[in-house]
Scaffold this active site. Structure first.
Site, PDB file in Angstrom:
ATOM      1  N   ASP A   1       0.808  -1.226   0.000  1.00 23.01           N
ATOM      2  CA  ASP A   1       0.000   0.000   0.000  1.00 23.01           C
ATOM      3  C   ASP A   1       0.843   1.279   0.000  1.00 23.01           C
ATOM      4  O   ASP A   1       0.309   2.373   0.099  1.00 23.01           O
ATOM      5  CB  ASP A   1      -0.934  -0.008   1.224  1.00 23.01           C
ATOM      6  CG  ASP A   1      -2.010   1.059   1.142  1.00 23.01           C
ATOM      7  OD1 ASP A   1      -2.571   1.255   0.049  1.00 23.01           O
ATOM      8  OD2 ASP A   1      -2.288   1.722   2.165  1.00 23.01           O
TER       9      ASP A   1
ATOM     10  N   SER B   1      -6.841   5.192   0.244  1.00 28.85           N
ATOM     11  CA  SER B   1      -7.245   3.822  -0.049  1.00 28.85           C
ATOM     12  C   SER B   1      -8.642   3.550   0.501  1.00 28.85           C
ATOM     13  O   SER B   1      -8.941   3.877   1.649  1.00 28.85           O
ATOM     14  CB  SER B   1      -6.251   2.821   0.551  1.00 28.85           C
ATOM     15  OG  SER B   1      -4.945   3.077   0.100  1.00 28.85           O
TER      16      SER B   1
ATOM     17  N   GLN C   1      -6.783  -2.465  -6.073  1.00 23.67           N
ATOM     18  CA  GLN C   1      -7.112  -1.475  -5.051  1.00 23.67           C
ATOM     19  C   GLN C   1      -7.957  -0.354  -5.656  1.00 23.67           C
ATOM     20  O   GLN C   1      -7.689   0.092  -6.775  1.00 23.67           O
ATOM     21  CB  GLN C   1      -5.856  -0.863  -4.428  1.00 23.67           C
ATOM     22  CG  GLN C   1      -6.163   0.098  -3.280  1.00 23.67           C
ATOM     23  CD  GLN C   1      -4.924   0.796  -2.735  1.00 23.67           C
ATOM     24  OE1 GLN C   1      -4.494   1.807  -3.258  1.00 23.67           O
ATOM     25  NE2 GLN C   1      -4.345   0.244  -1.672  1.00 23.67           N
TER      26      GLN C   1
END
Length: 430
Positions: free
Chosen positions: A340, A362, A412
């Site tokens: 991430d 995110s 994502q």
């Protein structure tokens, strides 16, 4: 001068605002508050004299002002005032001031005596020895009950005013892994980021055992702070089984990571490269803190700035700093942590322009683990932004080992907004 015992309950709130103590956990502040001593001084009283062989400890200015005087005879000796929340004395940095400290008004200090100064030391939130890597310490889960664990944000862990998303994923996966028999390893996970996390307080991870079969196990993990669920993760685990094996994805040909410049070196160059606009160099210098626990080597180094749009694709090699143990579950948690770090930015970078402030956030994160891997050896991360619309961007990614084997696939979705400002802690991200 008068000396009194400190009231623990009335001191913790004050200690939370002292810059020196920001890196400590709330439990450490409570321990410090219990042993503090009030020291009161009248104007002109010497709090500390440079001729004293040893100071009593560390002083925290509660009320009033004190003046620090440099050594006599030193040219251009600095004189300045200490105000509430400032500190001085003998502590983790040794004798901070070999000078006089004088009260210039009625002064109240909280004294942490020398025999309690060890409480100021930042230690791993576990019994791990100092040879363990920073990532292993970040991933340590303190067991509170059979299915309940406590995680922490360490002072030197990545954070930009809130808990880093990769930390949520990795710690949540670590908590889930502790409830599964060791022969079963995670093969997929799906995570949802619900609220921003507070770096100053622990995170409670509650694991629900949804299924335990002969070959598969399923877990749900809810992360809580202040009574609210701020993050949720679903993970599926599988016992190793033999079966069909093929791979359609091919690793792109890239220069070896040993020949590439590290991310930290690249950032340091950007701070001094006069071919880059001054405002961007200053921005990099302001935002750059400590090196990440992940070593990153960009395959296509460029001096991308807000004046020049970046492509919606990114490739870089990465690996954990330091050597990890052979625990495959640990390696998968470390890769989850690293996944991430820059993933969301490829959705916003193609739209950047001078003067624009855009910080992607995110929303959800999915990973599929295909083959065994080592996070302390180089992995190639190839990511592509598929689309951006309705303030959301979707990116896909693949991770390859040096043999060219596809070890992880990812997707994502991130929230993309222009002129995003930092939300208060625990405010909704939507």
């Amino acid at each position: 001068m008068k000396t009194e015992s400190s009231s623990s309950s009335s001191s913790v709130e004050f200690l939370e605002k002292v810059p020196l103590l920001h890196r400590l956990t709330s439990s450490s502040l409570k321990k410090i508050a219990q042993v503090l001593v009030f020291k009161r001084y009248e104007r002109g009283d010497y709090v500390v004299g440079r001729d004293e062989e040893e100071m009593e400890g560390v002083y925290f200015v509660l009320e009033g002002q004190a003046q620090v005087l440099g050594p006599v005879g030193e040219e251009n000796c600095s004189e300045f005032f200490l105000k509430p929340f400032d500190y001085f004395g003998r502590g983790i940095f040794g004798n901070v001031y070999a000078v006089d400290v004088v009260a210039v008004s009625q002064l109240t200090c909280l004294l942490l005596t020398c025999d309690h100064c060890h409480l100021l030391e930042t230690k791993p939130i576990c019994d791990l020895d100092n040879q363990r890597s920073l990532l292993e310490r970040i991933l340590y889960m303190d067991p509170l009950d059979l299915n309940v664990f406590r995680g922490f944000t360490l002072p030197n862990a990545p954070a930009l005013g809130k808990v880093f998303g990769g930390q949520f994923v990795a710690q949540g996966l670590a908590a889930a892994s502790k409830t599964v028999e060791f022969m079963k390893l995670v093969h997929s996970l799906h995570a949802y980021f619900l609220l921003s996390g507070d770096t100053n307080i622990p995170i409670i991870y509650e694991v629900s055992r949804l299924r335990d079969g002969n070959n598969f196990a399923t877990r749900r993990v809810d992360a809580r702070q202040k009574g609210k669920i701020i993050f949720t993760l679903f993970a599926s685990f599988q016992r190793e089984q033999q079966g069909f094996d093929h791979q359609e994805s091919n690793m792109p040909h890239m220069l070896p990571p040993e020949t590439l410049v590290s991310r930290d070196e690249m950032l340091q160059r950007r701070m001094t490269d006069h071919l880059i606009p001054r405002y961007y160099r200053n921005k990099v210098a302001t935002q750059y803190t400590a090196p990440l626990p992940i070593d990153i080597r960009f395959c296509e180094p460029n001096y991308s700035t807000e004046e020049r749009k970046s492509p919606s694709r990114l490739k870089y090699w990465f690996k954990a700093r330091g050597e990890l143990s052979d625990d495959q579950a640990l390696h998968r948690c470390v890769v989850a942590f690293a996944s991430d770090l820059m993933y969301a930015f490829i959705s916003s970078d193609p739209h950047l322009k001078k003067g624009m402030s855009a910080v992607p956030v995110s929303l959800d994160h999915s990973m599929w683990f295909h083959r065994p891997l080592r996070a302390d050896d180089w992995l190639l991360f190839v990511m592509v932004n598929l689309t951006a619309s309705q303030s959301r961007g979707l990116a896909t990614g693949e991770m390859f080992n040096r043999k060219g084997e596809l070890v992880v696939s990812l997707k994502q979705e991130a929230l993309l907004k222009e002129n995003v400002t930092s939300n208060p802690i625990l405010d909704s991200k939507l």
